[in-house]
Design a protein around this motif. Structure first.
Motif, PDB file in Angstrom:
ATOM      1  N   GLY A 170       4.184   3.874 -13.613  1.00  0.00           N
ATOM      2  CA  GLY A 170       5.216   3.525 -14.264  1.00  0.00           C
ATOM      3  C   GLY A 170       6.907   4.321 -13.812  1.00  0.00           C
ATOM      4  N   ALA A 171       6.535   5.457 -13.238  1.00  0.00           N
ATOM      5  CA  ALA A 171       7.576   6.470 -13.123  1.00  0.00           C
ATOM      6  C   ALA A 171       7.735   6.642 -11.943  1.00  0.00           C
ATOM      7  CB  ALA A 171       6.768   8.528 -13.615  1.00  0.00           C
ATOM      8  N   ALA A 212      -1.476  -4.717  -9.465  1.00  0.00           N
ATOM      9  CA  ALA A 212      -0.396  -5.681  -9.966  1.00  0.00           C
ATOM     10  C   ALA A 212       0.621  -4.938 -11.274  1.00  0.00           C
ATOM     11  CB  ALA A 212      -0.837  -6.398 -10.890  1.00  0.00           C
ATOM     12  N   GLY A 213       1.446  -4.318 -10.264  1.00  0.00           N
ATOM     13  CA  GLY A 213       2.497  -3.713 -10.434  1.00  0.00           C
ATOM     14  C   GLY A 213       1.957  -2.247 -11.364  1.00  0.00           C
ATOM     15  N   PRO A 214       3.598  -1.840 -11.812  1.00  0.00           N
ATOM     16  CA  PRO A 214       2.662  -0.257 -12.343  1.00  0.00           C
ATOM     17  C   PRO A 214       2.863  -0.871 -13.987  1.00  0.00           C
ATOM     18  CG  PRO A 214       5.349  -1.154 -11.781  1.00  0.00           C
ATOM     19  CD  PRO A 214       5.013  -2.351 -11.800  1.00  0.00           C
ATOM     20  N   LEU A 232       4.709   9.647  -3.886  1.00  0.00           N
ATOM     21  CA  LEU A 232       5.762   8.507  -4.649  1.00  0.00           C
ATOM     22  C   LEU A 232       5.102   7.046  -4.908  1.00  0.00           C
ATOM     23  CD1 LEU A 232       8.584   9.486  -2.577  1.00  0.00           C
ATOM     24  CD2 LEU A 232       8.151   9.593  -4.716  1.00  0.00           C
ATOM     25  N   LYS A 233       4.016   6.833  -4.667  1.00  0.00           N
ATOM     26  CA  LYS A 233       3.119   6.065  -4.390  1.00  0.00           C
ATOM     27  C   LYS A 233       2.249   5.620  -5.520  1.00  0.00           C
ATOM     28  CE  LYS A 233       0.221   2.095  -2.977  1.00  0.00           C
ATOM     29  NZ  LYS A 233      -0.887   2.424  -3.512  1.00  0.00           N
ATOM     30  N   ARG A 247       3.333  11.674   5.248  1.00  0.00           N
ATOM     31  CA  ARG A 247       2.979  10.743   4.554  1.00  0.00           C
ATOM     32  C   ARG A 247       1.931  11.718   2.979  1.00  0.00           C
ATOM     33  NH1 ARG A 247      -1.246   7.975   6.056  1.00  0.00           N
ATOM     34  NH2 ARG A 247      -2.419   6.860   4.765  1.00  0.00           N
ATOM     35  N   SER A 248       2.378  12.393   2.896  1.00  0.00           N
ATOM     36  CA  SER A 248       1.576  13.582   1.689  1.00  0.00           C
ATOM     37  C   SER A 248       3.124  13.237   0.210  1.00  0.00           C
ATOM     38  CB  SER A 248       2.053  14.751   1.431  1.00  0.00           C
ATOM     39  OG  SER A 248       1.893  15.234   0.197  1.00  0.00           O
TER      40      SER A 248
END
Lengths: 162, 279
Positions: B37-38, B57-59, B30-31, B24-25
């Motif tokens: 943006g990375a 709304a997105g990276p 990652l999220k 989960r961590s």
């Protein structure tokens, strides 16, 4: 805005000004007090307290100003009776004959006063007396950014004026 | 046997919870990276999501700065006022963009080995070989990064030394030693870089002085720079009239190289001057 602070004097420098706030080395019984110099031209490394060695290199649009502190024994004397640093000078305050060194075209003004319990003189020189209406507002912007802190308790007595 | 089974079961359960927590961590990290943006994966695949308005709304593109700015990103012409203190506790501000003279800013530190030679050179100002009128100012980092006593010990008497970390930031100094030359006439930096020996720096200053002199050639009094402006136009008209070329002359409107230089067989060293030929 660049800011200088030393020896209880703070100066916010308007654009185009440079300056220094220093104390010279005392000698013998003489105690050096604070000197603040400001100019719109490059101040030489070795310049007199009142601009000796600097005012000769001034251009028509240049300004030189010095805030010179005297010893605390001068506080309360008639010469320093005026309270507060003059913040707003007028073009009429500048005279070609109020110069420590008379240079053609230049003019100056000098004020004695006490600010925050410390005795000072303000001496300012314009590169061109004919352009005083343009240059004096720039000096006033410099004066507006000057702050003097009260003298520290226990400051040794310096040589009195005169 | 039953007790061993129970203990084993408890251990397996704990490990399961631990692994689930780690996963989960990891997913949260990652999220978060993806939002910055990375993230891993194909960001193009999220273009539809990025078109959706809203905070998620997105990276998002986040500027990332590490180390000194790249050459293309540096502001290499501005020359802001430097303000700080001297090693003796006085205050000092230098405005190199004013006054008309050249100012050489030497960004040095007390700890760098390659700076030692410059500190030593500045003890012999008569041998620096700088052009007359050039102001030399040594700039170290502020008292929070340098020990004023050490700076004072290295500084030659009479040398202008300014301690200001802000100045290093303003001039984007990548490291010491670093030199910046400012022309007080144009109010701009005219040179900057590193050097191993001061004579290299002095050579840079001399070249800048020559360049500045050439640039101001037209404004120097007493120099014969030829005629200019309306007088130049009048002189040109006189030359053309003397050659018989008047307003509307076809030679003033060439349509081919032949009109300018004559036929190819005539383009010999002895060919007449086109203006004279036209006249």
């Amino acid at each position: 805005m660049p800011t200088l602070f030393a020896h209880g004097i703070e100066a916010g420098l308007p654009s185009g000004f440079e300056g220094r706030i220093f104390k010279r080395q005392g000698s013998g019984v003489e105690v050096a007090n604070a000197v603040a110099q400001f100019s719109t031209f490059a101040l030489p490394d070795d310049v007199g307290d009142f601009g000796g060695g600097a005012v000769t290199s001034m251009g028509n649009d240049d300004i030189f100003a010095v805030l010179f502190e005297y010893g605390p024994d001068s506080v309360g004397t008639r010469l320093f009776a005026h309270q507060g640093l003059p913040r707003t000078l007028s073009a009429d305050d500048f005279k070609p004959y109020v110069l420590r060194r008379g240079l053609t075209g230049q003019s100056g003004t000098q004020w004695f006063f006490t600010e925050s319990g410390r005795p000072f003189t303000l001496y300012a020189v314009l590169g061109s007396h004919a352009r005083r209406s343009i240059l004096v507002p720039r000096i006033n912007r410099l004066l507006a950014g000057l702050t003097v802190e009260p003298a520290a308790v226990g400051t040794p007595a310096g040589a009195p004026w005169n | 046997m039953i007790a061993l089974t129970v203990v084993l079961g408890v251990v397996v359960a704990l490990v399961t919870v631990l692994v689930a927590g780690l996963l989960r961590s990891h997913a949260d990290i990652l999220k978060a990276l993806h939002d910055l943006g990375a993230g891993v994966g194909d960001p193009v695949g999220d273009t539809t999501a990025s078109s959706t308005p809203g905070p998620s709304a997105g990276p998002q593109s986040v500027p990332l700065t590490m180390g000194p700015a790249l050459a293309a990103d540096r502001d290499s012409t501005s020359a802001p006022t430097l303000a700080g203190v001297t090693p003796t506790g006085d205050a000092l501000a230098v405005a190199p963009a004013r006054g008309g003279a050249l100012t050489l800013l030497a960004f040095l530190s007390t700890g760098c080995a390659s700076c030692a030679g410059f500190w030593e050179s500045f003890r012999r100002p008569e041998q620096l070989d700088l052009p007359v009128g050039t102001r030399l100012v040594v700039v170290t980092k502020g008292p929070e990064r340098e020990i004023p006593g050490e700076v004072a010990a290295l500084a030659a008497p009479g040398l202008s030394v300014l301690m200001s970390s802000d100045a290093w930031t303003d001039y984007e100094v990548p490291g010491s030693p670093f030199f910046v030359l400012v022309d007080g006439t144009s109010g701009r930096r005219v040179g900057e870089g590193v050097a191993n020996q001061f004579r290299q720096v002095a050579e840079l200053v001399r070249r800048a002085e020559v360049d500045a002199a050439a640039f101001t050639l037209g404004t120097r009094p007493g120099r014969d720079v030829g005629i200019d402006g309306p007088a130049r136009e009048s002189a040109n008209d006189r030359e053309l009239l003397d050659a018989g070329i008047r307003p509307g002359d076809p030679s003033l409107y060439p349509t081919s190289l032949d009109d300018l230089y004559g036929p190819p067989d005539a383009r010999m060293p002895a060919a007449p001057h086109p203006m004279r030929r036209a006249g």
